[in-house]
Design a protein around this motif. Structure first.
Motif, PDB file in Angstrom:
ATOM      1  N   THR A  44      25.688 -18.185 -21.108  1.00  0.00           N
ATOM      2  CA  THR A  44      25.275 -18.631 -19.812  1.00  0.00           C
ATOM      3  C   THR A  44      23.808 -18.719 -19.610  1.00  0.00           C
ATOM      4  OG1 THR A  44      27.296 -17.391 -19.017  1.00  0.00           O
ATOM      5  CG2 THR A  44      25.321 -17.464 -17.484  1.00  0.00           C
ATOM      6  N   ARG A  48      22.007 -21.799 -17.888  1.00  0.00           N
ATOM      7  CA  ARG A  48      20.998 -22.012 -16.688  1.00  0.00           C
ATOM      8  C   ARG A  48      19.682 -22.314 -17.173  1.00  0.00           C
ATOM      9  NH1 ARG A  48      21.992 -18.250 -12.853  1.00  0.00           N
ATOM     10  NH2 ARG A  48      20.055 -17.554 -12.796  1.00  0.00           N
ATOM     11  N   PHE A  53      17.712 -22.987 -13.740  1.00  0.00           N
ATOM     12  CA  PHE A  53      17.469 -21.750 -13.385  1.00  0.00           C
ATOM     13  C   PHE A  53      16.573 -20.564 -13.931  1.00  0.00           C
ATOM     14  CE2 PHE A  53      21.589 -23.246 -11.362  1.00  0.00           C
ATOM     15  CZ  PHE A  53      21.113 -23.605 -10.110  1.00  0.00           C
ATOM     16  N   GLU A  54      16.540 -21.035 -15.110  1.00  0.00           N
ATOM     17  CA  GLU A  54      15.788 -20.300 -16.335  1.00  0.00           C
ATOM     18  C   GLU A  54      14.649 -21.230 -16.647  1.00  0.00           C
ATOM     19  OE1 GLU A  54      15.893 -16.632 -16.836  1.00  0.00           O
ATOM     20  OE2 GLU A  54      17.998 -16.376 -15.861  1.00  0.00           O
ATOM     21  N   PRO A  73      15.320 -26.912 -10.184  1.00  0.00           N
ATOM     22  CA  PRO A  73      17.088 -27.335 -10.259  1.00  0.00           C
ATOM     23  C   PRO A  73      17.251 -28.366  -9.239  1.00  0.00           C
ATOM     24  CG  PRO A  73      16.609 -24.966  -9.634  1.00  0.00           C
ATOM     25  CD  PRO A  73      15.208 -25.314 -10.361  1.00  0.00           C
ATOM     26  N   PHE A  78      21.467 -32.147 -11.622  1.00  0.00           N
ATOM     27  CA  PHE A  78      22.493 -31.709 -12.461  1.00  0.00           C
ATOM     28  C   PHE A  78      23.587 -30.847 -11.607  1.00  0.00           C
ATOM     29  CE2 PHE A  78      20.178 -30.816 -16.900  1.00  0.00           C
ATOM     30  CZ  PHE A  78      19.806 -32.444 -16.729  1.00  0.00           C
ATOM     31  N   MET A  80      26.646 -28.407 -10.713  1.00  0.00           N
ATOM     32  CA  MET A  80      26.759 -27.033 -11.650  1.00  0.00           C
ATOM     33  C   MET A  80      28.231 -26.743 -10.801  1.00  0.00           C
ATOM     34  SD  MET A  80      24.861 -24.159 -13.137  1.00  0.00           S
ATOM     35  CE  MET A  80      25.281 -22.784 -13.628  1.00  0.00           C
ATOM     36  N   PHE A  82      29.912 -22.754 -10.479  1.00  0.00           N
ATOM     37  CA  PHE A  82      29.689 -21.424 -10.707  1.00  0.00           C
ATOM     38  C   PHE A  82      31.105 -20.668 -10.932  1.00  0.00           C
ATOM     39  CE2 PHE A  82      26.125 -23.174  -8.503  1.00  0.00           C
ATOM     40  CZ  PHE A  82      25.119 -22.551  -9.127  1.00  0.00           C
ATOM     41  N   GLN A  83      30.696 -19.543 -11.931  1.00  0.00           N
ATOM     42  CA  GLN A  83      31.807 -18.758 -12.183  1.00  0.00           C
ATOM     43  C   GLN A  83      32.542 -18.373 -11.008  1.00  0.00           C
ATOM     44  OE1 GLN A  83      31.032 -15.553 -14.460  1.00  0.00           O
ATOM     45  NE2 GLN A  83      33.086 -15.239 -15.198  1.00  0.00           N
ATOM     46  N   HIS A  84      32.108 -17.871 -10.006  1.00  0.00           N
ATOM     47  CA  HIS A  84      32.714 -17.520  -8.625  1.00  0.00           C
ATOM     48  C   HIS A  84      32.670 -18.548  -7.493  1.00  0.00           C
ATOM     49  CE1 HIS A  84      33.291 -13.395 -10.026  1.00  0.00           C
ATOM     50  NE2 HIS A  84      32.124 -13.566 -10.553  1.00  0.00           N
ATOM     51  N   ALA A  86      30.618 -19.895  -5.850  1.00  0.00           N
ATOM     52  CA  ALA A  86      29.265 -20.042  -4.643  1.00  0.00           C
ATOM     53  C   ALA A  86      29.624 -21.019  -3.752  1.00  0.00           C
ATOM     54  CB  ALA A  86      27.956 -20.215  -5.606  1.00  0.00           C
ATOM     55  N   ALA A 148      30.026 -30.202  -6.763  1.00  0.00           N
ATOM     56  CA  ALA A 148      29.001 -30.673  -7.790  1.00  0.00           C
ATOM     57  C   ALA A 148      29.221 -32.177  -8.214  1.00  0.00           C
ATOM     58  CB  ALA A 148      29.652 -29.809  -9.059  1.00  0.00           C
TER      59      ALA A 148
END
Lengths: 364, 566
Positions: A44, A48, A53-54, A73, A78, A80, A82-84, A86, A148
């Motif tokens: 992950t 990111r 984000f990182e 970002p 790009f 994206m 997200f896992q939940h 968002a 996305a």
């Protein structure tokens, strides 16, 4: 296929300990690459860094020849998921999907049209006015995907997007996801810890462990020619037994001496140093590459059945042998716990991998 | 399936019904009944029903002006509090800079000052002979003080100072609840900082901000200390009620009480619906949102410096209070700063029965009120959340009623109801006893304590209790060994709020105290009247320390329990 998106020696350190170390990976245009690994392996964090984000402590992210490592970002373009998901809970489905279109400076009509098209693409037409809370988990996942994709990004990043769906839905959704992504032809990086998901979805899989890339390649490659013991056990099942190098062959095969008179031919791990006879090795064997034989018959490893499991189409047997434990797959019930059995390779050297014993590492 | 459904799925016996009835009747008697008595009283004349008092109220310009003042002062208080609290919270939640943690904690310091103590601290600092006032006067060489801490402006300043904390703490908590991924999602969709704030952050914070607005508005409507001490000729509804009661105009006092309660309710209703209508709970990993490092060079120095200076201003009243408490009686006259310091004020506090009595009174009455409030909150929590009894909405609403009733209203209602002996009507003479103060304190904190405990109940997984039952534990054993221990963090939070409020309570106390039962706040006022500023400040510091101690203890305990749980 040339590299469209290139991760070049990415390193990210958190509180002194590196989460990602010197990770390099080239993703071709239109390719779906999966970052696969156990939780905490840095997949992950890698995603990111690609998303922006990182910021990596060292290394570069290169898109189509352009260094985008420090592009924020919002300017990277790009998409994206997200896992939940968002999703913005205070906005309607349409407003969520339109959000990314509004910054591009399109007319209102055009935004509407594209948002509607994105919703059609994920097979949710006509849901634009609904609130996020009224959607099921699977629908939310698809809205997140539509959102996305709507701005037509150059790269799509997916962070375990199916982990919150139930098993049946997950399997169905990943097929649809692959079909959709292939249809659009978008370059995609997918993060998951689920091996089956990776197999189903990817053109290529990059297996990560403790922040490093263990091996990357098509699923068949990783499964049939694992470079490390970790890859061999993380992708599919494999039992292990210790032995000595008998003979090193020119074609990358090794004769492994496992017991008195028991010599199996196995593939030498890629780039391994198993060069001399007498070196200690660990032999990993896929359950489907082994079969039962009469104990004491030619080339059979003696062992005791410890456990049997019925797995639907096949039976799986755990067999304790001298210096390890093997798993044997069979189509019919052939033994019971406590039985003394012989184990032989059924199609050597397929499914048998020899690794240097010193390089033994625990599996994630 | 039990007769009443849900809950632990047990049949409710006669004892349970008795318990429900008792809680219901007690709550009604304590919370609703006194207000009905006041409402009836406002309509009663010498000869039966009358609207005379209402006619007098609406016929008097100063009354209507006071009502209107209460409303606009409260509206402006909400605005100014938000303007201070929200940016502070965003600064400390979203940016990383040296000293962030310490300054962030200090920014919540005004919660340590009970209302009256906050007012006098500001008086010592910015009043006519306050330290800051004198410093500026000396610096500029002026004949007279540069400003007067007086009237509406002074009230607003004190309100904004003591109530921005609601916005600050609510916003911090609201931001912490949001899924940080939504901000990243906005960024990945091309939204910059400003757009993300306007389109995502702010809309998601609206329930939080509505909650803070509500609390601030109600607190400001109920505010008595600031208008009483600083208002001068400027009247609001709470001071009107107090004066009417003081002059024995009970009819007018009751009408004023009804009007203040009515206007408060009119605001409470829509705002609380707005707050409840959209609650965005994130299913995220619960990862803290990433703080952005302050990048540019001037900001790296400027942000911590500005934050530090701002926070310094916010804790100046505390420092002033401490300073004044160290000044011996009569030694400080015309100098800008006190010439001598000693601990004699503190020594006096603890050496004389006359000065020690209020401390004992406050501690005892606050403890009793806390116990009662927590007991009621637990009883209602069990009935509403676990047993899901019929009428649970009404029960919960009764817990929240004192919300809408400013302390002065409550005090007048209690004083009216419990000044006659009519046992058949549930009225007893409690006026003049400590019990009426305990009752007032308990009722005032019931909404907050109830909220904390009920929230704890709702988060508590019923399967713990079911597990205990399946292991053979009876109802009381389950309650004692499983439910209450699991609720301890919520109880600690609710109890500390109750205790702290009771300790510094002034608004209701000033209506209900006697010499024997006087609490610390009343004694502070008395010392102030005697111009014994040092003693008043020493009481203030003592309260501040006790409040800080109670909060710290509760916080430690809550964190300890959480650590055990995870």
């Amino acid at each position: 296929m040339g590299a469209f998106l290139e991760l070049d020696r990415l390193t990210r350190v958190f509180a002194g300990s590196p989460a990602v170390r010197e990770l390099s990976l080239a993703v071709g245009e239109h390719e779906i690459v999966t970052l696969l690994g156990p939780s905490g392996c840095g997949k992950t964090t890698t995603l990111r860094m690609v998303a922006g984000f990182e910021i990596p402590d060292s290394g570069r992210v290169v898109l189509d020849g352009r260094d985008v490592t420090r592009v924020p970002p919002q300017k990277r373009g790009f998409g994206m998921v997200f896992q939940h998901y968002a999703l913005f809970p205070h906005m309607s489905v349409r407003a969520n999907v339109a959000f990314g279109l509004e910054t591009v400076g399109l007319s209102r009509v055009e935004i509407e049209r594209r948002a509607a098209r994105a919703l059609e693409l994920v097979r949710l037409p006509g849901t634009g006015d609904r609130s996020i809370g009224s959607l099921s988990g699977g629908q939310q996942q698809r809205v997140a995907l539509a959102r996305a994709l709507a701005p037509e990004p150059q790269v799509l990043l997916l962070d375990e997007p199916l982990s919150n769906l139930d098993a049946t839905l997950r399997e169905q959704t990943r097929r649809e996801l692959r079909a959709l992504v292939k249809e659009i032809g978008i370059t995609t990086i997918y993060v998951t810890h689920d091996q089956e998901e990776a197999f189903d979805l990817s053109d290529r899989i990059a297996v990560m462990r403790e922040g490093r890339l263990e091996q990357s390649g098509p699923a068949e490659d990783l499964y049939h020619r694992p470079a490390t013991e970790f890859v061999a056990t993380f992708l599919g099942r494999a039992g292990a037994v210790e032995g000595l190098v008998g003979e090193v062959h020119d074609d990358g095969l090794i004769s492994c001496r496992l017991a008195e008179g028991v010599i199996w031919k196995a593939q030498a791990a890629r780039g391994s140093e198993l060069a001399e006879a007498g070196m200690k090795l660990r032999l990993l064997a896929r359950p489907e590459a082994l079969a039962f034989a009469r104990p004491g018959s030619d080339g059979a490893l003696r062992g005791t059945v410890r456990e049997t499991r019925f797995a639907g189409s096949v039976y799986l047997y755990t067999v304790t042998v001298g210096h390890g434990e093997l798993e044997v797959q069979a189509v019919a019930e052939q033994a019971r716990p406590g039985d003394l059995v012989g184990v032989v390779p059924s199609s050597a050297p397929a499914g048998l991998f020899a690794f240097p014993a010193g390089a033994e590492r625990q599996t994630g | 399936m039990s007769a009443w459904g849900g809950g632990a799925g047990r049949q409710r016996g006669p004892r349970d019904r008795l318990f429900l009835a008792a809680v219901f009747v007690l709550l009604f008697w304590a919370v609703v009944y006194p207000n009905l008595v006041v409402l009836a009283g406002s309509l009663r004349g010498d000869a039966g029903l009358t609207t005379r008092h209402y006619a007098a109220f609406f016929g008097t310009a100063s009354e209507l002006r006071a009502l209107w003042s209460s409303v606009w002062i409260s509206a402006l208080t909400v605005m100014f509090s938000a303007l201070i609290g929200v940016p502070l919270a965003l600064l400390f939640a979203r940016y990383e800079f040296p000293g962030r943690r310490l300054l962030g904690a200090l920014a919540a310091m005004p919660v340590l000052l009970p209302p009256l103590v906050g007012v006098i601290a500001i008086l010592f600092l910015y009043g006519e002979s306050g330290i800051a006032t004198r410093l500026v006067q000396d610096f500029l060489g002026l004949e007279s003080p540069p400003w007067r801490l007086h009237g509406a402006g002074a009230i607003l300043a004190v309100h904004a100072y003591s109530m921005y904390v609601y916005f600050y703490l609510f916003t911090l908590a609201g931001l912490a609840r949001l899924d940080p991924a939504v901000f990243e999602a906005a960024a990945s969709l091309g939204a910059g900082r400003i757009r993300t704030f306007g389109r995502v952050t702010l809309p998601l914070l609206t329930p939080t901000l509505a909650g803070a607005s509500l609390l601030t508005f109600m607190t400001s409507m109920a505010s008595f200390s600031a208008p009483y001490v600083l208002g001068g000729g400027f009247r609001v509804m709470t001071t009107q009620i107090f004066n009417s009661k003081l002059q024995g105009e009970m009819g007018m006092a009751m009408v004023e009480t009804v009007m203040l309660a009515a206007v408060s309710l009119m605001v409470l209703w829509p705002l609380s619906r707005w707050e409840g209508s959209r609650e965005y709970v994130s299913p995220g990993k619960g990862a803290a949102p990433q703080r952005l490092p302050v990048k540019s060079r001037w900001a790296a120095v400027g942000v911590p410096a500005a934050a530090g200076f701002g926070v310094f201003l916010l804790i100046l009243p505390h420092l002033t209070l401490l300073l004044v408490s160290l000044v011996p009686d009569g030694s400080w006259t015309v100098q800008t700063l006190p010439p001598r310091y000693s601990l004699e004020n503190y020594a006096q506090l603890f050496s004389e029965l006359r000065t020690f009595r209020p401390i004992v009174n406050s501690l005892l009455m606050a403890s009793a009120a806390t116990f009662i409030a927590v007991a009621f909150a637990l009883a209602v929590g069990q009935l509403v959340v676990r047993w899901r009894v019929p009428g649970r909405r009404l029960l919960e609403a009764m817990l929240a009623v004192p919300w809408a009733l400013p302390g002065t209203v409550l005090a007048v209602a209690l004083a009216t109801t419990f000044s006659v002996s009519q046992p058949w009507a549930g009225r007893f003479v409690l006026v003049g006893t400590a019990w009426i103060l305990v009752m007032a304190y308990a009722l005032r904190v019931l909404p907050l304590t109830g909220r904390a405990v009920l929230a704890g109940y709702r988060q508590l997984d019923p399967s713990f209790e079911e597990a205990a039952a399946s292991l053979g534990a009876g109802r009381w054993r389950t309650l004692r060994r499983v439910t209450i221990p699991a609720l301890l963090p919520a109880i600690a939070a609710g109890a500390s709020l109750a205790f702290v409020t009771g300790l510094g309570e002034f608004v209701a106390s000033i209506v209900l105290y006697t010499h024997r039962t006087r609490p610390i706040s009343i004694e502070i006022l008395a010392q102030l009247r005697d111009f014994d500023l040092g003693a008043a400040a020493a009481y203030g510091v003592l309260l501040m320390v006790l409040v800080a101690g109670a909060f710290t203890l509760a916080q430690r305990w809550i964190q300890g329990e959480r650590a055990k749980a995870s």
